[in-house]
Design an enzyme around this catalytic site. Sequence first.
Site, PDB file in Angstrom:
ATOM      1  N   ASP A   1      -9.097  -4.341  -6.402  1.00 41.73           N
ATOM      2  CA  ASP A   1      -8.725  -3.484  -5.276  1.00 41.73           C
ATOM      3  C   ASP A   1      -9.589  -2.225  -5.308  1.00 41.73           C
ATOM      4  O   ASP A   1      -9.482  -1.406  -6.218  1.00 41.73           O
ATOM      5  CB  ASP A   1      -7.242  -3.118  -5.387  1.00 41.73           C
TER       6      ASP A   1
ATOM      7  N   HIS B   1      -7.676  -5.125  -1.757  1.00 43.34           N
ATOM      8  CA  HIS B   1      -6.407  -4.563  -1.294  1.00 43.34           C
ATOM      9  C   HIS B   1      -5.604  -5.549  -0.451  1.00 43.34           C
ATOM     10  O   HIS B   1      -4.378  -5.480  -0.410  1.00 43.34           O
ATOM     11  CB  HIS B   1      -6.688  -3.294  -0.488  1.00 43.34           C
TER      12      HIS B   1
ATOM     13  N   SER C   1       0.845  -1.196   0.000  1.00 43.70           N
ATOM     14  CA  SER C   1       0.000   0.000   0.000  1.00 43.70           C
ATOM     15  C   SER C   1       0.883   1.250   0.000  1.00 43.70           C
ATOM     16  O   SER C   1       1.666   1.446  -0.923  1.00 43.70           O
ATOM     17  CB  SER C   1      -0.972  -0.041   1.189  1.00 43.70           C
TER      18      SER C   1
END
Length: 489
Positions: free
Chosen positions: A433, A467, A358
């Site tokens: 995502d 994610h 991330s």
Amino acid sequence: GPALGYPEVVTLAYPRVGEPNPLVRLYLHDLETGQQKEVWADTTGGYLPWLSWSPMGDELYFVHLTRTQNRFTLYRYEPGQGKPTAFFSDSTTGFFSWDDRNLLVWRTDQPELFYLSTGLAEPEIWRYDYKGRRLAVYRVAGLRRLVGYAAGQLFFLAAGETPLQQRVGYLNLTQRQPKPTWLSTTLPWAEGEVAADLLYLRESGFLTPPRETIFSIRQPTQRLALPDLNKTLPIPAVQVRFVQFPGARQKNRWGYLLLPADFDSTRSYPVVLTFYGGPGSQQVQEEFQNLAFFWQAYLTQRGYLVACADGVGTALYPTERFAIYKRLGLLETEDLAAFVRWLRTRPYVGKVGAFGWSYGGYMALRLAYAAPDGLAAAVAVAPVTDWRLYDSAYTERFMGLASENAAGYQETALPPSDKPLRVPVLVIHGEADDNVHVEHTYQFVERVLRAQPEAPLEWRIFPNQNHGLSRYRYRVYWEVERFFDRHLR
């Protein structure tokens, strides 16, 4: 089996930087009559990040935060008594992070509330009465978060003897000038929660799983140790060394090294450097790291050392938290590049690879361009690559509006226009995502290959994964390990 057909398109609201935000309205719903009354209607694209009834239940309080998230107003509304009225406001030259629900805490035995002011160089506790008058300001060294109030005591979290540690303290408000009192703990990292007149206390160490206790605030000697569910948890035999290294701009920064139990300083080890680096985050701390710890310990069993560092903008350096404002990733990368240089001076350090997820993935890509002579490989999972593609609420808090910071958005976008990719890079992303859209990776790959067709770049796209890539988490780490085995050994 299920019927096969064409994919179904579902549209989700996701305002990006510069796009119109939804206009939020606040209503009260009468459970007896079913009628609704509009309390507040935002016309600016701002946010309502916090609302609460007063302890007596007769007044509604809510916060309106501007879209730029550097000014807010707390409003008070008494049903049936007209429009909401402003209670108090605060502003800053940086940003407010209203993700913390405990920025405002009620005093339950007096008509007062407490506000954790974070817009200054160092946080302060502001005490208000119900007329909006500030009664007092309290300053606590290393203050981090308000926990709650009970029985005349306001509980909070603050740094310990070092910023790698955390402790629970309180102010006794029955005293005219209260001073911090600290709860006695046996482990270096503590956090707590208040409910009624009880305090939940959770302690851990980097190599010690959490222990939990509940005790009475009115009678602190009455403590209940909760069952130790981690008592039989096998902890791998590893060593941890916390270090300070010279970062960028003549600032010392914190990091740690995770070493195998049989570490031999005369050997040369490949090193996996992990980080997150997002604003206000902290990875280098004496808290048990749960699953991340076990993966890192596994790497040491496979002959790697694991390193981690926190640069400017993270919670370890609170007086510098606004330094990264409007230029996310730039200064943080300089600190990580300095850590790579420091690592390479250690006689037991061989090749170094970077890993992040991330925001950490964004930092891994930035580091690949910033430290090509010190880094041998980099892996970025679900990375942001261009802040103009990310959501408005998070990005504009730290980067400002695109119309006012076009140069900053361009400068922080990847890949940089003036540098080729020299470090082998693996990018991993989930196709579904809904946090960091896979478009970030697609755009990055296309831009790199258009400018550099033979760039050392690989990528893996996992179908139907968000994610966290949870369904294929084992495969993700398998890919990461294989990539490092190829480039670091």
